[in-house]
Design a protein around this motif. Structure first.
Motif, PDB file in Angstrom:
ATOM      1  N   UNK B  38       2.265   2.443   7.217  1.00  0.00           N
ATOM      2  CA  UNK B  38       2.183   2.936   8.592  1.00  0.00           C
ATOM      3  C   UNK B  38       0.763   2.972   9.135  1.00  0.00           C
ATOM      4  N   UNK B  39      -0.241   2.726   8.286  1.00  0.00           N
ATOM      5  CA  UNK B  39      -1.603   2.773   8.822  1.00  0.00           C
ATOM      6  C   UNK B  39      -2.359   1.450   8.708  1.00  0.00           C
ATOM      7  N   UNK B  40      -1.881   0.553   7.886  1.00  0.00           N
ATOM      8  CA  UNK B  40      -2.631  -0.691   7.636  1.00  0.00           C
ATOM      9  C   UNK B  40      -1.878  -1.893   8.196  1.00  0.00           C
ATOM     10  N   UNK B  41      -1.458  -1.780   9.432  1.00  0.00           N
ATOM     11  CA  UNK B  41      -0.618  -2.802  10.046  1.00  0.00           C
ATOM     12  C   UNK B  41      -1.251  -4.199   9.947  1.00  0.00           C
ATOM     13  N   UNK B  42      -2.524  -4.281  10.295  1.00  0.00           N
ATOM     14  CA  UNK B  42      -3.199  -5.582  10.323  1.00  0.00           C
ATOM     15  C   UNK B  42      -3.258  -6.226   8.950  1.00  0.00           C
ATOM     16  N   UNK B  43      -3.546  -5.391   7.959  1.00  0.00           N
ATOM     17  CA  UNK B  43      -3.658  -5.883   6.587  1.00  0.00           C
ATOM     18  C   UNK B  43      -2.312  -6.405   6.096  1.00  0.00           C
ATOM     19  N   UNK B  44      -1.266  -5.621   6.370  1.00  0.00           N
ATOM     20  CA  UNK B  44       0.074  -6.012   5.920  1.00  0.00           C
ATOM     21  C   UNK B  44       0.508  -7.304   6.590  1.00  0.00           C
TER      22      UNK B  44
END
Lengths: 198, 371
Positions: B38-44
């Motif tokens: 839920x916090x690392x959208x870009x990375x995922x």
């Protein structure tokens, strides 16, 4: 019922082991009793369920009625039934006549020099696989040599030897028996009949 | 190649693996998969796109296991992907059916349906927000409640409208050549290794799973002059597209029978590139062509760069490396490039010895001659 994920992983490990140690017998067992009826050995259908998916095609070699099994395999694995010269897997049911097998052996895929992996893998049913017998195996994965005993006739072994002559072309075999045993003979293995030539 | 199996070192390797675990755990903090998700959208999104497996959960797990190392996470997910059975192929996705979350055009100010900015960091000041250091759950809740209230209570109408593609307006004007729909099944680069010349489907697959940095820099290089493509972004759209599969073992091709299996978020870019075409030897005609970019998740830079490279590779006659498909396609894959670079760390004792021998030999020869 078969525990699809864990059983199949266990079966895969064992097949991999037997494939890398040709001539070594492994016993395949599903951890949960199955309720579905399969008209082939347990080791055969466990192997099928492990290795097949929608990407592969198969062909059943048998003199008996095989429609039901073909349908069942397609429904369980989504693999496609194909003519012998296209099939990625060739399944020989127990009790198939020698002549029928020889014909299939002559026409199955053995890959080409650019893509030797496009060869058929044979799953051959036996009544009984015995470690130690009249077939002498040698090659990669075998220390010196090992011997085995199978039900399939010498002429089939000879036909197989004929097809693997031009390495890396050839066929790989998975042999299964009624007691859920498997044994693998990859194309790199040399088979010699005891007291005879190749 | 001069590789020799090196035996031994087992204990040292085990100790090294232990040390790796220690490095991950020594901070004594647990990061939840849910938190990463839920916090690392870009990375995922980036990991899923480069690994070409759409699974946010597993991508988050890979990021956790790899301690945030991009190449490692992509490698883990790619490796997992290769173990999965392949059961179905999805039906063709029509992206004009996308549930659009963001959609902008740099070519036209007024596009039917309007520009929809959506969530993007494009308009932020890029100043570090030190308040985030002390962010609390309560503050998050408060912000969310305020936001929901502020958002007009108007519920979306039940009649969903689809945003048609910007390029359609140009097509209507006859500024684009109409192409027939090409329904040849795509070549699958995960089943057959690349051979050149590559088909367009192979090119697009390779580009979409390319390493974000590599795709971006090659696209940038082309833009700066090491290529002949300078596009105008016709449309960038980000949103969810539904995925359907046909029931297996059935021959009917009735779309009504298809199963909906979920949706994936994608970024899609259509760039307009002016090209000169000469139809009758003398007459030069200016026309537009499209560069196409698409990738899993929201990653607009990569998708735009991909659209530039797609258009570059459509014109191999230009003498720039960015127009050379072997140069572009063989070097942008994350697992291939990082793998080959890091293989240099493996023992090359024998190959190096032989190089050493020849250098020594030459030196000796030189010394002998000098005497």
């Amino acid at each position: 019922m078969i525990d699809v994920v864990h059983d199949m992983q266990a079966v895969f490990r064992k097949l991999l082991h037997s494939m890398s140690r040709p001539g070594e017998v492994s016993t395949l067992k599903s951890t949960i009793a199955h309720t579905d009826r399969w008209s082939c050995h347990e080791a055969t259908y466990l192997t099928i369920l492990t290795l097949f998916d929608a990407e592969v095609s198969f062909h059943i070699v048998s003199n008996k009625q095989k429609k039901n099994l073909e349908k069942q395999i397609a429904e369980y694995t989504l693999a496609r039934n194909a003519p012998i010269d296209e099939a990625d897997f060739v399944i020989v049911l127990q009790g198939t006549k020698e002549q029928t097998i020889l014909e299939a052996m002559g026409t199955c895929k053995i890959g080409n020099l650019l893509d030797p992996q496009h060869a058929a893998t044979w799953i051959v049913e036996n009544e009984r696989i015995v470690q130690e017998g009249n077939l002498i195996l040698s090659g990669p994965g075998i220390q010196q040599q090992t011997t085995i005993q199978l039900d399939i006739s010498d002429s089939i072994i000879q036909a197989r030897n004929e097809r693997i002559k031009e390495f890396p072309l050839g066929i790989d075999m998975i042999l299964t028996d009624a007691k859920s045993q498997v044994l693998c003979i990859p194309r790199t293995t040399t088979i010699v009949l005891k007291g005879g030539t190749q | 190649m001069g590789y020799v199996a090196v035996k031994g070192g087992t204990e040292a390797i085990e100790a090294s693996l232990k040390r790796l675990t220690y490095e991950r755990l020594r901070g004594r903090e647990v990061i939840e998969i849910k938190t990463i998700q839920s916090t690392m959208r870009g990375l995922i999104d980036q990991v899923m796109s480069e690994a070409s497996l759409y699974e946010p959960n597993l991508a988050a797990l890979a990021i956790k296991q790899a301690e945030g190392s991009m190449e490692e996470a992509v490698f883990l997910l790619r490796a997992h992907r290769s173990t999965l059975p392949r059961l179905y192929y999805s039906q063709t996705v029509e992206t004009d059916r996308m549930f659009v979350e963001r959609r902008i055009s740099a070519s036209f100010k007024d596009i039917p349906g309007g520009q929809l900015l959506g969530a993007t960091s494009d308009y932020t000041h890029r100043l570090l927000d030190f308040q985030l250091i002390h962010e609390t759950k309560e503050a998050i809740e408060q912000w969310l409640t305020d936001y929901e209230q502020e958002r007009s209570p108007k519920l979306p109408s039940k009649n969903l409208i689809y945003f048609s593609k910007v390029v359609d307006y140009l097509r209507e004007e006859g500024l684009f050549t109409e192409h027939e729909v090409d329904n040849t099944p795509p070549d699958d680069i995960t089943k057959k290794s690349l051979e050149f010349p590559a088909s367009r489907s192979e090119r697009l697959q390779t580009l979409t799973r390319g390493q974000t940095g590599a795709v971006t820099s090659l696209g940038y290089a082309s833009l700066r002059g090491y290529g002949q493509v300078h596009p105008t972004v016709g449309e960038v759209r980000v949103g969810m597209v539904p995925i359907y599969v046909a029931p297996p073992n059935e021959t009917t091709e009735d779309q009504e029978n298809d199963y909906y299996i979920g949706e994936v978020k994608i970024t899609e870019v259509e760039s307009f590139v002016p090209v000169t075409k000469n139809y009758n030897q003398q007459e030069n005609d200016l026309e537009f062509e499209i560069g196409y970019g698409i990738c899993f998740g929201q990653n607009e830079t990569k998708a735009i760069a991909m659209s530039i490279l797609d258009q570059c590779l459509e014109h191999p006659e230009a003498s720039f490396p960015t127009h050379d498909e072997e140069f572009v396609l063989l070097h942008i894959d994350s697992v291939e490039s990082t793998g080959f670079i890091s293989h240099l760390k493996l023992p090359h004792y024998v190959t190096f010895q032989s190089k050493l021998d020849s250098v020594r030999g030459v030196k000796q020869e030189v010394r002998k001659n000098a005497k």
